[in-house]
Enzyme design. Structure first.
Site, PDB file in Angstrom:
ATOM      1  N   ALA A  62      36.688  33.358  30.946  1.00  0.00           N
ATOM      2  CA  ALA A  62      37.231  32.047  31.297  1.00  0.00           C
ATOM      3  C   ALA A  62      38.102  31.490  30.176  1.00  0.00           C
ATOM      4  O   ALA A  62      39.223  31.040  30.416  1.00  0.00           O
ATOM      5  CB  ALA A  62      36.089  31.090  31.619  1.00  0.00           C
ATOM      6  N   ARG A 348      17.836  39.535  45.455  1.00  0.00           N
ATOM      7  CA  ARG A 348      17.327  39.425  44.087  1.00  0.00           C
ATOM      8  C   ARG A 348      16.132  38.490  43.937  1.00  0.00           C
ATOM      9  O   ARG A 348      15.138  38.845  43.322  1.00  0.00           O
ATOM     10  CB  ARG A 348      18.433  38.889  43.165  1.00  0.00           C
ATOM     11  CG  ARG A 348      19.520  39.880  42.903  1.00  0.00           C
ATOM     12  CD  ARG A 348      20.564  39.275  42.009  1.00  0.00           C
ATOM     13  NE  ARG A 348      21.614  40.265  41.775  1.00  0.00           N
ATOM     14  CZ  ARG A 348      22.693  40.050  41.033  1.00  0.00           C
ATOM     15  NH1 ARG A 348      22.871  38.890  40.453  1.00  0.00           N
ATOM     16  NH2 ARG A 348      23.580  40.988  40.869  1.00  0.00           N
ATOM     17  N   LEU A 459      32.453  37.215  37.255  1.00  0.00           N
ATOM     18  CA  LEU A 459      33.671  37.682  36.589  1.00  0.00           C
ATOM     19  C   LEU A 459      34.877  37.125  37.331  1.00  0.00           C
ATOM     20  O   LEU A 459      35.866  36.691  36.729  1.00  0.00           O
ATOM     21  CB  LEU A 459      33.709  39.209  36.568  1.00  0.00           C
ATOM     22  CG  LEU A 459      32.547  39.887  35.848  1.00  0.00           C
ATOM     23  CD1 LEU A 459      32.694  41.400  35.909  1.00  0.00           C
ATOM     24  CD2 LEU A 459      32.487  39.432  34.392  1.00  0.00           C
TER      25      LEU A 459
HETATM   26  C1  LIG Z   1      23.950  41.738  31.563  1.00  0.00           C
HETATM   27  C2  LIG Z   1      24.872  40.970  32.441  1.00  0.00           C
HETATM   28  C3  LIG Z   1      25.562  41.624  33.467  1.00  0.00           C
HETATM   29  C4  LIG Z   1      26.432  40.915  34.286  1.00  0.00           C
HETATM   30  N1  LIG Z   1      27.094  41.601  35.263  1.00  0.00           N
HETATM   31  C5  LIG Z   1      27.980  40.932  36.036  1.00  0.00           C
HETATM   32  C6  LIG Z   1      28.737  41.617  37.022  1.00  0.00           C
HETATM   33  O1  LIG Z   1      28.592  42.822  37.201  1.00  0.00           O
HETATM   34  N2  LIG Z   1      29.621  40.929  37.753  1.00  0.00           N
HETATM   35  C7  LIG Z   1      29.807  39.595  37.582  1.00  0.00           C
HETATM   36  O2  LIG Z   1      30.658  39.039  38.256  1.00  0.00           O
HETATM   37  N3  LIG Z   1      29.110  38.920  36.650  1.00  0.00           N
HETATM   38  C8  LIG Z   1      28.197  39.542  35.874  1.00  0.00           C
HETATM   39  N4  LIG Z   1      27.498  38.846  34.930  1.00  0.00           N
HETATM   40  C9  LIG Z   1      27.781  37.434  34.698  1.00  0.00           C
HETATM   41  C10 LIG Z   1      29.072  37.248  33.885  1.00  0.00           C
HETATM   42  O3  LIG Z   1      29.181  38.251  32.922  1.00  0.00           O
HETATM   43  C11 LIG Z   1      29.172  35.923  33.145  1.00  0.00           C
HETATM   44  O4  LIG Z   1      28.806  34.902  33.984  1.00  0.00           O
HETATM   45  C12 LIG Z   1      30.582  35.641  32.694  1.00  0.00           C
HETATM   46  O5  LIG Z   1      31.073  36.714  31.961  1.00  0.00           O
HETATM   47  C13 LIG Z   1      30.680  34.386  31.857  1.00  0.00           C
HETATM   48  O6  LIG Z   1      31.977  34.291  31.300  1.00  0.00           O
HETATM   49  P1  LIG Z   1      32.447  33.017  30.482  1.00  0.00           P
HETATM   50  O7  LIG Z   1      33.846  33.262  30.105  1.00  0.00           O
HETATM   51  O8  LIG Z   1      32.181  31.811  31.264  1.00  0.00           O
HETATM   52  O9  LIG Z   1      31.535  32.926  29.207  1.00  0.00           O
HETATM   53  P2  LIG Z   1      31.159  33.985  28.051  1.00  0.00           P
HETATM   54  O10 LIG Z   1      31.758  35.288  28.283  1.00  0.00           O
HETATM   55  O11 LIG Z   1      29.697  33.890  27.891  1.00  0.00           O
HETATM   56  O12 LIG Z   1      31.873  33.423  26.787  1.00  0.00           O
HETATM   57  C14 LIG Z   1      31.392  32.344  26.062  1.00  0.00           C
HETATM   58  C15 LIG Z   1      32.316  32.108  24.908  1.00  0.00           C
HETATM   59  O13 LIG Z   1      32.039  30.853  24.336  1.00  0.00           O
HETATM   60  C16 LIG Z   1      31.883  30.957  22.953  1.00  0.00           C
HETATM   61  N5  LIG Z   1      30.942  29.927  22.552  1.00  0.00           N
HETATM   62  C17 LIG Z   1      29.761  29.623  23.112  1.00  0.00           C
HETATM   63  N6  LIG Z   1      29.226  28.577  22.483  1.00  0.00           N
HETATM   64  C18 LIG Z   1      30.068  28.217  21.512  1.00  0.00           C
HETATM   65  C19 LIG Z   1      30.070  27.194  20.525  1.00  0.00           C
HETATM   66  N7  LIG Z   1      29.089  26.321  20.440  1.00  0.00           N
HETATM   67  N8  LIG Z   1      31.114  27.142  19.661  1.00  0.00           N
HETATM   68  C20 LIG Z   1      32.135  28.023  19.756  1.00  0.00           C
HETATM   69  N9  LIG Z   1      32.187  28.972  20.679  1.00  0.00           N
HETATM   70  C21 LIG Z   1      31.165  29.075  21.543  1.00  0.00           C
HETATM   71  C22 LIG Z   1      31.433  32.343  22.710  1.00  0.00           C
HETATM   72  O14 LIG Z   1      31.820  32.737  21.416  1.00  0.00           O
HETATM   73  C23 LIG Z   1      32.185  33.098  23.785  1.00  0.00           C
HETATM   74  O15 LIG Z   1      33.471  33.416  23.298  1.00  0.00           O
HETATM   75  C24 LIG Z   1      26.610  39.537  34.100  1.00  0.00           C
HETATM   76  C25 LIG Z   1      25.912  38.882  33.097  1.00  0.00           C
HETATM   77  C26 LIG Z   1      25.027  39.582  32.288  1.00  0.00           C
HETATM   78  C27 LIG Z   1      24.232  38.837  31.284  1.00  0.00           C
END
Ligand SMILES: Cc1cc2nc3c(=O)[nH]c(=O)nc-3n(C[C@H](O)[C@H](O)[C@H](O)COP(=O)(O)OP(=O)(O)OC[C@H]3O[C@@H](n4cnc5c(N)ncnc54)[C@H](O)[C@@H]3O)c2cc1C
Ligand code: HEM
Ligand code: HEM
Ligand code: SF4
Ligand code: F3S
Ligand code: FES
Lengths: 653, 248, 241
Positions: A62, A348, A459
């Site tokens: 994101a 699930r 994702l």
């Molecule tokens: C094991 C596993 C398998 C998964 N498999 C799938 C799948 O197959 N398909 C699917 O669609 N989804 C899957 N998911 C869910 C999906 O991966 C996540 O929901 C998604 O990647 C979240 O993306 P995001 O960009 O919102 O956050 P994240 O990728 O979690 O990124 C968070 C970011 O914020 C930063 N951050 C956090 N707190 C702070 C702070 N206080 N200060 C500065 N920086 C901070 C971190 O450094 C990081 O860069 C899976 C999740 C897990 C745990």
């Protein structure tokens, strides 16, 4: 057939405020809403973009995608993450795949069907407009990623391959072996680094956001700690985006990365941002069980294992014999027994809860009795060892690597684990929170997924938000900028910085007798026990009390060694755990107030006679948006309406 | 089991650093290596000592954050990441030496934590395909032969952990750089920038102070993701091609 | 830690990889010479006359009359000297650089005493640098012995055949040559493979699976054995006396 009971007055825990509404979502035919919104939104002249600055916290799908896109559009972007490189954001761990309504398989898929599945999968607790837009944009995501060089799996003819995932009947999941999240994230990361080289994006790695700066009702910056030097830095901008991921680590043991935290969202919440549906958590049934109290995290194994593996426990409680010495007629294949139609392939949440019930009855296997068998003996006999190896070899290897057991010989042991949080900061259709200038994307916001997320849709949401939605909607806000520059000695900045410094000094001066991790583990146990797979009024009430006690003890008795002016990982964790206490409490209150079962929230009091989740649409078809109120948070309801998809109960018998 | 660990302790970048010996008792064979360090850190904290700093995040072998040299081997005796190494790989009573990645381009920040931002800058220098958001053509308009796609994937599996550098006697970052060159160079989308990419990335690799590759191959033995050695040869070939076209 | 990219970099044409191209090409030139040289040396077994006339007549008259007498030889000599200088210069430059890049602290890289020699690096790759130095010393000594009548252990002579025989009748001369030849062999066992890899010709995922590896080892063995046959024949079987 309802068995809802209300005994105590739960409202002593919270107040109720006025209803809220999503004022940005256009009305009209659902297919046109996103176009309408884009057309009506204000634009920013390319020449002015340079003068506008954007802070994006988080470099996952994101945040990384948004930073790359906004940088490319010409805005001045400052991006932050706590890891040493943006490429390590937790999105990297996603295995299964990403959904998109491309209908490459000609199997009847469409944008409308993906939308429909999302709303239904979310158990009618998501917004139709958002879910539709997500499905619409999904198509562009795949194009974008392929153009970046993401190596998706392909067919022999060179075209993209798809698989079906998460129990849907169409094949719409794009994947890159078991490393889809990694490949998508690296694509976004590379796009981001390209902008760094172009000078439009500044990346601040090893920086943790510890406070939000609000000036004159607008979000204008953050206070971040440089995790190497300990310096407390002020960063200001015209707008702030939080893309900081989910908060599953409130349970201590989860499949999330060790550093995943709620600090960024929780600090914003304390500054006035509403927290939406905090109690919705997704628990994944096929994780590798805990092996001892030193356990630091849980590892997910693909759900596809349930296609051929059979789940069982010994019929007799406390049976300590090894699996191969338990004869066939003393085994209970409980999913096949209770759900003959779906068997081992029930959704699930049902699979997870069923495993918990077996273990609660003392039939669990492995260390601590927290596990059930997932047995491939029949599959090997039926398909042959080679076929099983070809299909699941890498998962079996992973299991063997972690447990030291050979799953070809002894059955695997699995147990459910917290995996994803549907709740998050409340946002409108533009992804803006109720605070002007604070946008929230990805898992950090509550939108799109409702009470339960479909496999491979997180994702999709992260990239939809990052590449396509936010870059359009944020312009509408920025068109009114640039806002007046804020100096570092502005009273709000000084106060925010002081608050951060004071908190750090407090941690360092308590010098008690318990480690941060020991508190986190205890909090996690409380959450897992009372606010996990099954929640009851009694349990939640008890949990709130326990959390409050533990929190009070934490602030008196925690031991944080070292100083601020160095890399201090204990100090980092202390800050995160302190915020988890407060979030955990709100999760329990939210779970307590929602006296229905829906998606990732199962209230034991609200189930059908055969143990199915029972929603109460008349009473609870709303988003619970919580306003920070110290010990008594204030509930704002955003009513949900369904114009396109008819609300139905699900059944898997 | 009980083990003895000798850990590199260094307060900060300016400190000289030294090996310090600790005993860890009641280690379970099922613990991961990092969990063993967690347990040791809890002990140290309660004893009023500074816990050992080490990088980690996913603990699933995919984020690339973790990585230490164990008994002289990057990521330890198994071909995997440090977080996926388990204590059953060690004998009861073993003496285990733990040191940070050593390389001029990876300065130590504290204890076992090093600064790998040089890798990010190598990517900035060309490790991407320029595809502005929204400008992409329909995905299936560009078929990629499965063989190339699979091969590209193999190289794309690099997690940027840096074990290759730690294991290379020359402190070279060639395997990391070559993995990206190979991943993007095998795809049709990657062709337009193929020459400028290899030139930019090699220049930055050198600029960061990494050593030169003398084709020793220790890197591939340590790489947890099995990045193949021919990627380096491909990088050499691509650079030769780019230089001979006068692209430098 | 904001990351910024500096634009002031050493151009790729002077990068470490470019240095390696230079080493590979110069190394291969020297290797080519060695093969021809070995062919010439084996004429030793055809007797004094053939050997001396090959060296004294055939070689100096290569491409004669298009090139003057000794012309081809001088071209080769210049080429060889240039190759050696380039090779040694690049080796020295990279050696210095790589030592800094490996991040030594207090004279050591890793302080453990375990697994000092890594996992799969070969003895020959391990010894490239010091082995190369031995080679250089050998070449200097050897050329001084063979070319004019400078260093002549065992007695000077106008016949090169005699010079060879005189020298190799002394055990320590043969010992020094043996060391030199083992150094050549080891250097080439890794060097030939490495040169091809540097020039982009390795397409195997591991060092061991590359068919060039086997070819390199065979080539190195051939050269070592081929060259050693002469001194061993003289010392142990009394050839030429
Ligand atoms: C094991 C596993 C398998 C998964 N498999 C799938 C799948 O197959 N398909 C699917 O669609 N989804 C899957 N998911 C869910 C999906 O991966 C996540 O929901 C998604 O990647 C979240 O993306 P995001 O960009 O919102 O956050 P994240 O990728 O979690 O990124 C968070 C970011 O914020 C930063 N951050 C956090 N707190 C702070 C702070 N206080 N200060 C500065 N920086 C901070 C971190 O450094 C990081 O860069 C899976 C999740 C897990 C745990
Ligand atoms: C002072 C003398 C020499 C020194 C210090 C020296 C050193 C080196 C070094 C350090 C390498 C690098 C290894 C590598 O890149 O893999 C190398 C490669 C090589 N050397 Fe030498 N060497 C010397 C003489 C020679 C001679 C006399 C020959 C020829 C017979 C030779 C042939 C080669 C070849 C073919 C390579 C492979 C080139 C490559 O890897 O790209 N070297 N040498
Ligand atoms: C036992 C093995 C060897 C023998 C018997 C031998 C013999 C000779 C002889 C007789 C000459 C004189 C040739 C002439 O006058 O034209 C010569 C020259 C030379 N040898 Fe060798 N040699 C041996 C090994 C080597 C090796 C291993 C190298 C290089 C690494 C080498 C490099 C040279 C060079 C550079 C010259 C000078 C050639 C010239 O300038 O014409 N030799 N050698
Ligand atoms: S090439 Fe291998 S060892 Fe090097 S950074 Fe990538 S994954 Fe790590
Ligand atoms: S170990 Fe080093 S020398 Fe090259 S082949 Fe690997 S980078
Ligand atoms: S902690 Fe992520 S790879 Fe080890």
């Amino acid at each position: 057939m309802t068995t809802t009971t209300t005994t105590t007055n739960t409202s002593e825990f919270y107040g109720v405020g006025a209803d809220i509404h999503d004022t940005k979502a256009p009305s009209g035919p659902i297919e046109q809403r996103w176009d309408t919104r884009k057309f009506n939104a204000k634009l920013v002249n390319p020449a002015n973009r340079r003068k506008l600055s954007v802070i994006i916290v988080g470099t996952g799908l994101a945040g990384g995608a948004a930073a790359a896109t906004l940088g490319e559009a010409g805005y001045h972007v400052k991006s932050f993450c706590y890891q040493d490189s943006p490429r390590r954001a937790h999105s990297i761990a996603a295995q299964g795949g990403i959904n998109a309504a491309k209908n490459y398989r000609n199997d009847g898929d469409s944008i409308y069907r993906l939308f429909y599945d999302t709303v239904k999968g979310g158990d009618f607790r998501s917004r139709e407009s958002n879910s539709y837009r997500l499905a619409q944009v999904s198509v562009n995501i795949i194009d974008q990623c392929v153009a970046q060089g993401v190596p998706f799996a392909r067919e022999y003819g060179g075209l993209l391959d798809n698989r079906s995932f998460g129990g849907v009947q169409v094949s719409r999941t794009f994947y890159a072996r078991g490393q889809t999240g990694q490949q998508l994230l690296i694509g976004a990361y590379q796009a981001l680094e390209r902008q760094v080289a172009a000078g439009t994006v500044e990346v601040h790695t090893r920086h943790e956001m510890l406070e939000l700066i609000m000036v004159d009702g607008r979000a204008r910056g953050i206070i971040a700690r440089n995790m190497v030097t300990g310096e407390i830095e002020t960063h200001t901008a015209d707008v702030v985006v939080l893309a900081t991921g989910g908060y599953g680590n409130v349970y201590f043991l989860s499949t999330n990365a060790m550093g995943s935290n709620t600090t960024a969202t929780w600090r914003a919440h304390r500054k006035g941002a509403y927290f939406g549906n905090p109690c919705y958590t997704q628990i994944h049934p096929t994780c590798i069980p805990v092996s001892g109290d030193y356990q630091s995290k849980l590892t997910l194994m693909s759900e596809s294992l349930r296609n051929d593996g059979r789940i069982w426990v010994p019929k007799k409680a406390g049976d300590e014999r090894p699996a191969d010495q338990i004869p066939e007629d003393e085994r209970d294949y409980y999913l096949e027994r209770i759900y003959p139609a779906f068997g081992n392939l029930v959704p699930r949440d049902i699979a997870s809860r069923a495993a918990k019930y077996q273990c609660d009855d003392g039939k669990g296997v492995g260390p601590g009795g927290l596990g059930v068998y997932l047995d491939f003996a029949d599959a090997i006999a039926r398909l042959g060892l080679d076929t099983v190896k070809a299909k699941y070899g890498n998962l079996f290897d992973m299991y063997a690597q972690i447990t030291g057991e050979d799953p070809y010989k002894t059955p695997m042991r699995i147990y459910p684990a917290v995996h994803y949080t549907m709740g998050g900061l409340w946002v409108d259709y533009d992804l803006q929170s109720n605070l002007a200038g604070l946008f929230v994307t990805g898992e950090a916001n509550f939108s799109d997924q409702g009470a339960n997320r479909l496999g491979a849709s997180a994702l999709m949401q992260g990239l939809a938000d990052g590449y396509f939605v936010l870059p359009n909607t944020i312009a509408n806000y920025l068109a009114d900028g640039p806002f007046e520059k804020i100096s570092d000695d502005h009273p709000e900045v000084v106060a925010a910085k002081q608050a951060v410094t004071d908190r750090i000094n407090t941690f360092l001066s308590i010098n008690g007798t318990r480690t941060v991790d020991s508190y986190h583990k205890e909090l996690g146990q409380i959450m897992w026990e009372y606010c996990g797979m099954e929640r009851t009024e009694e349990g939640l009430t008890k949990a709130i009390g326990l959390i409050r006690e533990l929190k009070a003890d934490f602030w008196k008795n925690v031991k944080v060694s070292g100083v601020n002016e160095e890399l201090n990982q204990t100090l980092e964790r202390a800050g995160r755990v302190a915020d988890f206490f407060e979030l955990g409490e709100l999760m329990c209150i939210d779970a307590l107030h929602r006296r229905e079962s829906c998606g990732g929230h199962f209230r034991a009091e609200s189930q059908t006679e055969d143990g199915e989740a029972l929603r109460h649409d008349e009473e609870f078809a709303y988003v619970a948006a919580w306003e920070f109120g110290g010990d008594t948070p204030i509930l704002h309801k955003e009513p949900l309406e369904y114009e396109y998809v008819e609300m139905k109960a699900r059944s898997y018998k | 089991m009980n083990i003895t660990v000798r850990v590199w302790r260094q307060k900060n970048a300016d400190d000289k650093g030294k090996m310090v010996t600790y005993g860890v008792e009641n280690v379970s064979k099922d613990m991961s290596f990092l969990e063993m360090l967690d347990v040791l850190n809890e002990q140290l904290t309660l004893a009023g000592d500074d816990p050992i700093a080490f990088d980690h995040d996913c603990r699933e072998g995919i984020c690339g954050a973790c990585g230490v040299v164990i008994n002289g081997q990057a990521h330890g005796p198994q071909v995997t990441t440090t977080c996926q190494l388990h204590m059953r790989s060690f004998e009861d009573g073993a003496v285990v030496d733990v040191e940070p990645w050593r390389a001029g381009a990876f300065p130590v920040i504290k204890d076992l934590v090093v600064d790998r931002s040089s890798f990010d800058r190598i990517i900035q220098a060309g490790g991407y395909i320029s595809a502005p958001t929204g400008s992409a053509p329909e995905a299936n308009n560009l078929p990629v032969p499965k063989k190339d796609a699979d091969h590209a994937f193999e190289s794309a599996a690099c997690i940027g952990c840096g074990a290759c550098v730690a294991a290379c006697p020359n402190g070279s970052g060639m395997l990391f750089t070559a993995a990206k060159i190979t991943h993007l160079g095998l795809l049709p989308q990657g062709q337009p920038e193929r020459d400028s990419r290899v030139i930019g990335m090699v220049e930055q690799h050198d600029h960061e102070g990494f050593g030169s590759c003398t084709n020793i191959g220790e890197c591939t033995a340590a790489c947890p993701k099995g990045i193949p050695l021919d990627t380096i040869s491909r990088l050499n070939r691509d650079l030769l091609g780019a230089l001979s076209k006068g692209k430098a | 830690m904001a990351t910024t990219l500096t634009q002031k970099r050493v151009p790729a044409s002077r990068s470490t990889v470019a240095h390696k191209y230079a080493m590979a090409v110069s190394g291969l030139i020297m290797l080519g010479y060695l093969l021809v040289h070995m062919y010439g040396n084996l004429k030793f077994f055809q007797g004094e006359e053939k050997f001396d006339s090959y060296l004294g007549e055939t070689l100096p008259h290569m491409f004669y009359p298009y090139l003057p007498e000794d012309g081809a030889l001088w071209i080769i000599r210049v080429l060889l000297v240039v190759a050696l200088v380039v090779h040694v210069y690049c080796a020295a430059t990279l050696w210095r650089r790589n030592k800094a890049a490996a991040g030594y602290v207090g004279g050591k890289r890793y302080h453990t005493t375990q697994n000092k020699t890594g996992v799969q690096r070969s003895y020959s790759s391990f010894t490239m640098r010091w082995g190369g130095v031995i080679l250089l010393l050998f070449i200097i000594g050897h050329v001084a012995q063979m070319m004019p009548n400078w260093l002549s252990p065992g007695g000077a002579s106008d016949s090169k055949y005699d010079r060879v025989v005189n020298g190799f009748e002394i055990w320590w001369v043969v010992l020094l040559y043996t060391i030199g030849m083992l150094a050549v062999g080891l250097h080439l066992a890794h060097g030939f493979w490495s040169a091809l890899t540097t020039l982009g010709q390795n397409r195997s995922s591991t060092r061991r699976s590359s068919h060039w590896t086997a070819i390199s080892i065979a080539l190195a063995t051939l050269i070592t054995v081929g060259f050693l046959s002469v001194p061993f024949a003289v010392l142990f079987f009394g050839a030429g006396s």
